[in-house]
Design a protein around this motif. Structure first.
Motif, PDB file in Angstrom:
ATOM      1  N   ALA A 153      -4.526 -36.850 -13.106  1.00 45.30           N
ATOM      2  CA  ALA A 153      -4.276 -36.700 -11.685  1.00 45.30           C
ATOM      3  C   ALA A 153      -2.816 -36.365 -11.373  1.00 45.30           C
ATOM      4  O   ALA A 153      -2.541 -35.511 -10.520  1.00 45.30           O
ATOM      5  CB  ALA A 153      -4.701 -37.972 -10.943  1.00 45.30           C
ATOM      6  N   GLU A 154      -1.875 -37.015 -12.038  1.00 45.08           N
ATOM      7  CA  GLU A 154      -0.468 -36.783 -11.691  1.00 45.08           C
ATOM      8  C   GLU A 154       0.019 -35.389 -12.082  1.00 45.08           C
ATOM      9  O   GLU A 154       0.670 -34.722 -11.279  1.00 45.08           O
ATOM     10  CB  GLU A 154       0.416 -37.877 -12.286  1.00 45.08           C
ATOM     11  N   PRO A 155      -0.257 -34.896 -13.323  1.00 45.59           N
ATOM     12  CA  PRO A 155       0.106 -33.500 -13.613  1.00 45.59           C
ATOM     13  C   PRO A 155      -0.580 -32.512 -12.674  1.00 45.59           C
ATOM     14  O   PRO A 155       0.017 -31.507 -12.276  1.00 45.59           O
ATOM     15  CB  PRO A 155      -0.355 -33.307 -15.062  1.00 45.59           C
ATOM     16  N   TYR A 156      -1.818 -32.798 -12.311  1.00 43.39           N
ATOM     17  CA  TYR A 156      -2.527 -31.938 -11.363  1.00 43.39           C
ATOM     18  C   TYR A 156      -1.840 -31.972  -9.995  1.00 43.39           C
ATOM     19  O   TYR A 156      -1.720 -30.941  -9.321  1.00 43.39           O
ATOM     20  CB  TYR A 156      -3.986 -32.380 -11.239  1.00 43.39           C
ATOM     21  N   ARG A 157      -1.402 -33.138  -9.578  1.00 44.08           N
ATOM     22  CA  ARG A 157      -0.758 -33.236  -8.260  1.00 44.08           C
ATOM     23  C   ARG A 157       0.529 -32.409  -8.219  1.00 44.08           C
ATOM     24  O   ARG A 157       0.802 -31.715  -7.234  1.00 44.08           O
ATOM     25  CB  ARG A 157      -0.461 -34.707  -7.935  1.00 44.08           C
ATOM     26  N   ARG A 158       1.296 -32.457  -9.299  1.00 42.22           N
ATOM     27  CA  ARG A 158       2.529 -31.659  -9.332  1.00 42.22           C
ATOM     28  C   ARG A 158       2.213 -30.163  -9.269  1.00 42.22           C
ATOM     29  O   ARG A 158       2.860 -29.414  -8.538  1.00 42.22           O
ATOM     30  CB  ARG A 158       3.326 -31.968 -10.614  1.00 42.22           C
ATOM     31  N   ALA A 159       1.217 -29.746 -10.044  1.00 34.27           N
ATOM     32  CA  ALA A 159       0.926 -28.316 -10.149  1.00 34.27           C
ATOM     33  C   ALA A 159       0.226 -27.753  -8.921  1.00 34.27           C
ATOM     34  O   ALA A 159       0.507 -26.623  -8.507  1.00 34.27           O
ATOM     35  CB  ALA A 159       0.073 -28.054 -11.391  1.00 34.27           C
ATOM     36  N   TYR A 160      -0.694 -28.525  -8.339  1.00 37.79           N
ATOM     37  CA  TYR A 160      -1.571 -27.959  -7.320  1.00 37.79           C
ATOM     38  C   TYR A 160      -1.304 -28.460  -5.907  1.00 37.79           C
ATOM     39  O   TYR A 160      -1.699 -27.799  -4.947  1.00 37.79           O
ATOM     40  CB  TYR A 160      -3.033 -28.224  -7.683  1.00 37.79           C
ATOM     41  N   VAL A 161      -0.641 -29.590  -5.770  1.00 39.38           N
ATOM     42  CA  VAL A 161      -0.294 -30.074  -4.432  1.00 39.38           C
ATOM     43  C   VAL A 161       1.191 -29.842  -4.157  1.00 39.38           C
ATOM     44  O   VAL A 161       1.558 -29.144  -3.214  1.00 39.38           O
ATOM     45  CB  VAL A 161      -0.663 -31.557  -4.261  1.00 39.38           C
ATOM     46  N   ASP A 162       2.052 -30.403  -5.004  1.00 33.75           N
ATOM     47  CA  ASP A 162       3.491 -30.262  -4.770  1.00 33.75           C
ATOM     48  C   ASP A 162       3.933 -28.803  -4.841  1.00 33.75           C
ATOM     49  O   ASP A 162       4.682 -28.327  -3.979  1.00 33.75           O
ATOM     50  CB  ASP A 162       4.276 -31.100  -5.780  1.00 33.75           C
ATOM     51  N   ALA A 222     -10.241 -33.931 -10.207  1.00 34.31           N
ATOM     52  CA  ALA A 222     -10.982 -33.071  -9.289  1.00 34.31           C
ATOM     53  C   ALA A 222     -10.685 -33.428  -7.837  1.00 34.31           C
ATOM     54  O   ALA A 222     -10.670 -32.557  -6.954  1.00 34.31           O
ATOM     55  CB  ALA A 222     -12.472 -33.158  -9.571  1.00 34.31           C
ATOM     56  N   GLU A 223     -10.438 -34.704  -7.570  1.00 31.00           N
ATOM     57  CA  GLU A 223     -10.057 -35.109  -6.215  1.00 31.00           C
ATOM     58  C   GLU A 223      -8.733 -34.466  -5.814  1.00 31.00           C
ATOM     59  O   GLU A 223      -8.534 -34.075  -4.656  1.00 31.00           O
ATOM     60  CB  GLU A 223      -9.972 -36.630  -6.133  1.00 31.00           C
ATOM     61  N   VAL A 224      -7.812 -34.343  -6.774  1.00 26.76           N
ATOM     62  CA  VAL A 224      -6.546 -33.669  -6.488  1.00 26.76           C
ATOM     63  C   VAL A 224      -6.787 -32.189  -6.198  1.00 26.76           C
ATOM     64  O   VAL A 224      -6.173 -31.603  -5.307  1.00 26.76           O
ATOM     65  CB  VAL A 224      -5.555 -33.848  -7.652  1.00 26.76           C
ATOM     66  N   LEU A 225      -7.707 -31.561  -6.948  1.00 25.14           N
ATOM     67  CA  LEU A 225      -8.035 -30.164  -6.682  1.00 25.14           C
ATOM     68  C   LEU A 225      -8.566 -29.975  -5.266  1.00 25.14           C
ATOM     69  O   LEU A 225      -8.219 -29.011  -4.573  1.00 25.14           O
ATOM     70  CB  LEU A 225      -9.067 -29.665  -7.699  1.00 25.14           C
ATOM     71  N   ALA A 226      -9.426 -30.886  -4.826  1.00 25.56           N
ATOM     72  CA  ALA A 226      -9.947 -30.810  -3.459  1.00 25.56           C
ATOM     73  C   ALA A 226      -8.830 -31.032  -2.443  1.00 25.56           C
ATOM     74  O   ALA A 226      -8.781 -30.380  -1.391  1.00 25.56           O
ATOM     75  CB  ALA A 226     -11.063 -31.836  -3.274  1.00 25.56           C
ATOM     76  N   GLU A 227      -7.911 -31.948  -2.749  1.00 21.38           N
ATOM     77  CA  GLU A 227      -6.766 -32.186  -1.872  1.00 21.38           C
ATOM     78  C   GLU A 227      -5.896 -30.931  -1.754  1.00 21.38           C
ATOM     79  O   GLU A 227      -5.407 -30.596  -0.661  1.00 21.38           O
ATOM     80  CB  GLU A 227      -5.940 -33.352  -2.408  1.00 21.38           C
TER      81      GLU A 227
END
Length: 284
Positions: free
Chosen positions: A78-87, A134-139
């Motif tokens: 989740a955290e690497p995904y958050r950096r790449a896809y949200v931040d 996947a929740e981060v992807l939806a976010e």
């Protein structure tokens, strides 16, 4: 146009070549400079920035006409995904907003669909994330589509393959894709060339706020893939060990007919067979 391609990896380099080939100016952004020469030879102006870092938007060019967000996470979770896809997407939205870009295309993932019952999903099906990543992807999708000041588009990609990434062949050859429990699950594919064509169409003709699917026209059950690939390679179809449990993971059929109709796309490779046969030169 001046197009900013964020995340110049395997897909990004292919996009750079296609954009430069049609005469667009391209700035390609990566975290590290290891592909500087490759990006220049593909026709881009390389720029090395960590998009997830606060303030990084100030380092990006102003006044770009379009932004393609195709960056990838450095690792799972989740955290690497958050950096790449949200931040990182938050930075790209800032740049697009500041420069008045005509489009921001986020190459998202059909991983937002976690259905495990073999059901059909299309562009109108609500996201159903089944893991923290996947929740981060939806976010990330919600972030991109929620910024009304930017004409943003979400383009979800199915399992990408193509030159340099022929994972269906490699996984059958290595036994990671095998016959056995759960081999009736659906797999979904998109060839690299068709993904690039979809991104270009979304830049040129996409509807702000739209959700599109870049996926081929023929989802296939895992056993179909294993048996066909093994036959083309001239090897016995691999089988899971005796007593193996069914593989977990999603089981759904991804549809993209609405996308192809709206964007006027014709698939070069309508099925995994077409794409892999081309890679094999028409034979094993």
């Amino acid at each position: 146009m001046h197009v900013l391609v964020a995340g110049a990896g395997w897909l990004g380099v292919a996009l750079v070549r296609a954009l430069a080939g049609r005469g667009d100016r391209v700035t390609a952004v990566r975290r590290d400079p290891d592909r500087a020469a490759l990006l220049r030879s593909a026709g881009a102006e390389p720029l090395f920035v960590d998009l997830a870092r606060p303030g990084s938007g100030a380092l990006l060019p102003a006044g770009v006409d379009a932004v393609v967000a195709c960056q990838a996470a450095g690792s799972d979770g989740a955290e690497p995904y958050r950096r790449a896809y949200v931040d990182a997407n938050r930075t790209l939205l800032e740049v697009a907003r500041r420069g008045g870009a005509r489009a921001l295309v986020y190459t998202a993932s059909t991983g937002v669909f976690g259905q495990r019952d073999g059901s059909d999903v299309d562009e109108a099906t609500p996201a159903a994330p089944a893991s923290p990543a996947a929740e981060v992807l939806a976010e990330a999708e919600a972030l991109v589509l929620g910024d009304r000041a930017v004409p943003s588009i979400v383009l979800r990609l199915s399992g990408l393959y193509g030159p340099g990434r022929l994972w269906p062949l490699e996984r059958v050859r290595g036994g990671q894709l095998a016959l056995g429990p759960g081999d009736d699950a659906w797999m979904n594919f998109c060839h690299l060339d068709d993904a690039v064509a979809a991104v270009l169409a979304a830049i040129d003709r996409g509807r702000p706020g739209a959700v599109y699917h870049a996926t081929d026209a023929n989802p296939a059950r895992r056993r179909e893939v294993v048996e066909w690939v093994a036959g083309r390679l001239g090897i016995p179809a691999p089988r899971a060990p005796e007593g193996a449990r069914p593989r977990g993971g999603a089981d759904r059929r991804i549809h993209g007919e609405r996308t192809r109709a709206e964007l006027g796309l014709a698939l070069r490779y309508p099925s995994f067979r077409d794409g892999l046969l081309a890679a094999l030169g028409g034979g094993a």
